[in-house]
Design an enzyme around this catalytic site. Structure first.
Site, PDB file in Angstrom:
ATOM      1  N   TYR A  34       0.230  12.048  25.527  1.00  0.00           N
ATOM      2  CA  TYR A  34       1.177  12.260  24.430  1.00  0.00           C
ATOM      3  C   TYR A  34       2.465  12.890  24.958  1.00  0.00           C
ATOM      4  O   TYR A  34       3.569  12.445  24.628  1.00  0.00           O
ATOM      5  CB  TYR A  34       0.538  13.150  23.369  1.00  0.00           C
ATOM      6  CG  TYR A  34       1.430  13.438  22.187  1.00  0.00           C
ATOM      7  CD1 TYR A  34       1.666  12.460  21.229  1.00  0.00           C
ATOM      8  CD2 TYR A  34       2.016  14.691  22.019  1.00  0.00           C
ATOM      9  CE1 TYR A  34       2.472  12.718  20.135  1.00  0.00           C
ATOM     10  CE2 TYR A  34       2.822  14.959  20.932  1.00  0.00           C
ATOM     11  CZ  TYR A  34       3.049  13.972  19.993  1.00  0.00           C
ATOM     12  OH  TYR A  34       3.855  14.234  18.912  1.00  0.00           O
ATOM     13  N   LYS A  59       0.832  -1.204   0.000  1.00  0.00           N
ATOM     14  CA  LYS A  59       0.000   0.000   0.000  1.00  0.00           C
ATOM     15  C   LYS A  59       0.865   1.251   0.000  1.00  0.00           C
ATOM     16  O   LYS A  59       0.575   2.224  -0.696  1.00  0.00           O
ATOM     17  CB  LYS A  59      -0.921  -0.001   1.223  1.00  0.00           C
ATOM     18  CG  LYS A  59      -1.850   1.189   1.290  1.00  0.00           C
ATOM     19  CD  LYS A  59      -2.761   1.106   2.510  1.00  0.00           C
ATOM     20  CE  LYS A  59      -3.683   2.313   2.586  1.00  0.00           C
ATOM     21  NZ  LYS A  59      -4.572   2.248   3.781  1.00  0.00           N
ATOM     22  N   LYS A  83       6.340  11.217  24.998  1.00  0.00           N
ATOM     23  CA  LYS A  83       7.495  11.878  24.400  1.00  0.00           C
ATOM     24  C   LYS A  83       8.578  12.152  25.440  1.00  0.00           C
ATOM     25  O   LYS A  83       9.772  12.079  25.149  1.00  0.00           O
ATOM     26  CB  LYS A  83       7.054  13.183  23.730  1.00  0.00           C
ATOM     27  CG  LYS A  83       6.247  12.971  22.466  1.00  0.00           C
ATOM     28  CD  LYS A  83       7.025  12.160  21.451  1.00  0.00           C
ATOM     29  CE  LYS A  83       6.309  12.052  20.128  1.00  0.00           C
ATOM     30  NZ  LYS A  83       7.071  11.252  19.143  1.00  0.00           N
ATOM     31  N   ASP A 106       6.663  -3.411  11.528  1.00  0.00           N
ATOM     32  CA  ASP A 106       5.644  -3.094  12.531  1.00  0.00           C
ATOM     33  C   ASP A 106       6.329  -3.061  13.890  1.00  0.00           C
ATOM     34  O   ASP A 106       6.594  -4.103  14.492  1.00  0.00           O
ATOM     35  CB  ASP A 106       4.537  -4.141  12.505  1.00  0.00           C
ATOM     36  CG  ASP A 106       3.405  -3.823  13.476  1.00  0.00           C
ATOM     37  OD1 ASP A 106       3.525  -2.824  14.224  1.00  0.00           O
ATOM     38  OD2 ASP A 106       2.412  -4.569  13.499  1.00  0.00           O
ATOM     39  N   SER A 112      10.677  13.485  18.403  1.00  0.00           N
ATOM     40  CA  SER A 112       9.887  13.758  19.598  1.00  0.00           C
ATOM     41  C   SER A 112       8.899  14.881  19.293  1.00  0.00           C
ATOM     42  O   SER A 112       8.306  14.914  18.216  1.00  0.00           O
ATOM     43  CB  SER A 112      10.812  14.122  20.766  1.00  0.00           C
ATOM     44  OG  SER A 112      10.067  14.298  21.950  1.00  0.00           O
ATOM     45  N   ASN A 127      10.603   7.475  13.475  1.00  0.00           N
ATOM     46  CA  ASN A 127       9.581   8.470  13.156  1.00  0.00           C
ATOM     47  C   ASN A 127       8.307   8.180  13.940  1.00  0.00           C
ATOM     48  O   ASN A 127       7.261   7.877  13.387  1.00  0.00           O
ATOM     49  CB  ASN A 127       9.303   8.462  11.645  1.00  0.00           C
ATOM     50  CG  ASN A 127       8.245   9.467  11.261  1.00  0.00           C
ATOM     51  OD1 ASN A 127       8.232  10.591  11.754  1.00  0.00           O
ATOM     52  ND2 ASN A 127       7.348   9.065  10.386  1.00  0.00           N
ATOM     53  N   THR A 170       1.080  17.886   8.517  1.00  0.00           N
ATOM     54  CA  THR A 170       0.875  16.447   8.380  1.00  0.00           C
ATOM     55  C   THR A 170      -0.537  16.157   8.872  1.00  0.00           C
ATOM     56  O   THR A 170      -1.270  17.068   9.264  1.00  0.00           O
ATOM     57  CB  THR A 170       1.895  15.653   9.222  1.00  0.00           C
ATOM     58  OG1 THR A 170       1.631  15.888  10.620  1.00  0.00           O
ATOM     59  CG2 THR A 170       3.317  16.092   8.899  1.00  0.00           C
TER      60      THR A 170
END
Length: 218
Positions: A148, A38, A152, A57, A134, A82, A183
């Site tokens: 989140y 994909k 980080k 993965d 990060s 990433n 993004t």
């Protein structure tokens, strides 16, 4: 000098951009994606410019062996973790046990597994560099993004310690803290549900604005 880069989650957004930049600079690129077939359709230019897609993965323990096998075949000088295209938004008290682990899995455990798989080969093929992507949320702790920010912070703490561990082997560990970028980050996480006690508060306003920004970018 040309180096071999392995970039995780390279099928879109920042990961794809890094892969293309490395290719354009004359480096070899192994682009990791959960579904390479994909990914090659979505970003054909990576393969067209000489990049190699790898089924990767990092949510599974097997990723260590996958990276080791790729490094043995292609070599490995630079690892780009990433991580971070997924953020759970909401009030801290509302998160379930599953969500707690889910956020840490994506932004902390996954990158750590990738590093463990890459290190034996990075030591053997000096110089080596590990980039851990990060976020500025580790510094500012944005309201509504507590999990989140914590994930980080964990990655950055491990990176600082790892810097000392690997310096003698000629391997650099660098943390990248990008700010806002174009993004699909805001739309990657689920729509936040705000508990009744927080309706109408600052955290409610911030979370709803985040949802609105995500909708505007689509």
């Amino acid at each position: 000098m040309s180096y071999t880069w392995l970039i995780t989650r390279a099928s879109s957004g920042r990961g794809a951009a890094i892969a293309l930049a490395a290719l354009e600079a004359g480096h070899k690129v192994i682009a990791g994606a959960r579904n390479p077939a994909k990914a090659s359709q979505v970003r054909p230019e990576i393969q067209n410019q000489g990049g190699t897609w790898l089924r990767l993965d990092d949510s599974t323990a097997d990723v260590r062996h996958v990276i080791a096998k790729a490094a043995k075949e292609h070599g490995l000088n630079v690892l780009v973790n990433n991580a971070g295209g997924y953020a759970l938004r909401g009030v801290l008290e509302d998160f379930s046990e599953t969500e707690l682990y889910q956020q840490m899995e994506t932004n902390f455990f996954g990158p750590i597994r990738a590093i463990q798989g890459a290190l034996p080969w990075s030591r053997a093929q000096k110089p080596g560099t590990i980039f851990n992507i990060s976020s500025t949320s580790d510094i500012t702790g944005f309201t509504g993004f507590s999990l989140y920010a914590a994930s980080k912070a964990a990655l950055e703490g491990a990176s600082e310690a790892l810097y000392g561990e690997l310096a003698l082997f000629g391997i650099r560990v660098l943390v990248v803290q990008p700010g806002a970028s174009r993004t699909k980050f805001q739309s990657a996480g689920p729509r936040p549900a705000v508990s009744e006690a927080c309706v109408g508060t600052t955290v409610d306003a911030i979370l709803q604005r985040a949802v609105g920004m995500a909708a505007e970018r689509r």
